[in-house]
Design an enzyme around this catalytic site. Structure first.
Site: not given
Ligand code: F6P
Length: 325
Positions: A11, A72, A103, A126, A128, A130, A172, A188, A257
């Site tokens: 991503g 990817r 990762d 990323t 995320d 993470d 994710r 909330e 993004r």
């Molecule tokens: O890893 C970044 C991310 O935006 C995640 O938050 C999300 O789950 C995923 O990529 C979405 O991937 P794609 O753009 O391939 O749908």
């Protein structure tokens, strides 16, 4: 070392371009040639690349996305694909490869080390946040601001109608975006993977009712991480309606993004891009260039996906204890 490659993978994240710019400028200052591969590892396997010079990255620091394109790469999950990538890197006489990504991309990079003789280094990019070994990943700060901008707007209309909203954010399998956005937006409720064991429709409904008992009719925002409910926020809204809780769902999706990177992402990208090149010159291999407590440092690439990094549990518990008041 004379020639290095670079790619952005997985991503895309705001600040990747700032990182690329710093990498190219640092390489130039050290008389290194840079090959930029397109579409992540696909560009290595399919030999889509171009030499990058400072003028190619001029004016890039403020742009979202990634000028290298990202993707990817299914082939990197096969031994044949990894071997092909290694063979191409050898053929191009690359002394090192820099992978800017998450990762998942680093797992592919670790596999590549089995067949590629050059140096490999990762940079965490990323939304995320993470990745173990860095307090923040490039792109997280911007995505958080984007999510907040949207949630603040939703709050206005929620206030006006005294409505309940579910706002689904990305991330994710981790809840960094959900927890951070939920706390910063004054949500909330926050529904995130870290509290997965506590997910219960009746409890969600009870919390709304409690808040309304304390405050009367009011806006009420639930920030929910994607993947937390089968069918997502829309399905949860429908199921809550069955329990008499009328709510609207809003899925923020890929807007998180994009956009101009905020200052923090430009600075982090610049620091890690420069640091990665300097560390390659010192012989770094199979490590990630990250930042802990404000200091750039190296972390074993193979450990970046161990999921040891924790969301802010203190804030999450606090939010759970007080949000109905
Ligand atoms: O890893 C970044 C991310 O935006 C995640 O938050 C999300 O789950 C995923 O990529 C979405 O991937 P794609 O753009 O391939 O749908």
């Amino acid at each position: 070392m004379k020639r290095i490659g670079v790619l952005t993978s997985g991503g895309d994240a705001p600040g990747m371009n700032a990182c690329l710019r710093a990498l190219v400028l640092t390489a130039q200052a050290n008389k290194l040639e840079v090959f930029g591969f397109q579409h992540g590892f696909n560009g290595v396997i399919e030999l889509q690349y171009q030499t990058l010079l400072p003028y190619h990255v001029a004016g890039l620091i403020q742009n979202g996305g990634t000028v290298l394109k990202s993707a990817r790469c299914a082939a990197m999950h096969t031994e044949a694909g990894v071997k092909q990538a290694a063979a191409n890197l050898h053929e191009l006489k690359l002394d090192a490869l820099v992978v800017i990504g998450g990762d998942g991309s680093f797992r592919g990079t670790v596999e590549l080390a089995k067949f590629y003789q050059g140096q490999l280094i990762g940079i965490p990019g990323t939304i995320d946040n993470d990745v173990d070994g860095s307090d923040f990943t490039i792109g997280f700060a911007t995505a958080l601001d984007t999510a907040l901008d949207a949630i603040d707007k939703i709050r206005d209309t929620a206030d006006a109608f005294e409505r309940i909203f579910l706002v689904e954010v990305m991330g994710r399998h981790t809840g960094y975006l959900a927890v951070s956005a939920g706390i910063a937006a004054g949500a909330e409720q926050i529904i995130c993977p870290e509290l997965a064991s506590e997910l219960d429709l009746d409890k969600i409904a009870q919390h709304v009712e409690q808040a309304r008992k304390h405050r009367g009719n009011c806006s009420y925002i639930i920030v929910i991480a994607e993947t937390m409910y089968p069918g997502g926020a829309m399905a949860l809204a429908a199921d809550l309606e069955q329990r008499g809780i009328e709510c609207r769902a809003s899925i923020l999706g890929h807007i998180q993004r994009g956009g101009r990177p905020v200052g923090a992402d430009r600075i982090l990208g610049t620091k890690l891009g420069a640091y990665a090149v300097e560390q390659l010159l010192q012989g770094a291999h199979l490590v990630m260039a990250g930042e802990i407590n404000g200091q750039a440092g190296l972390y074993p690439l193979a450990l970046t996906g161990d999921k040891k990094k924790q969301v802010d549990r203190y804030l999450l518990r606090w939010q759970q204890q007080v949000a109905q008041y």
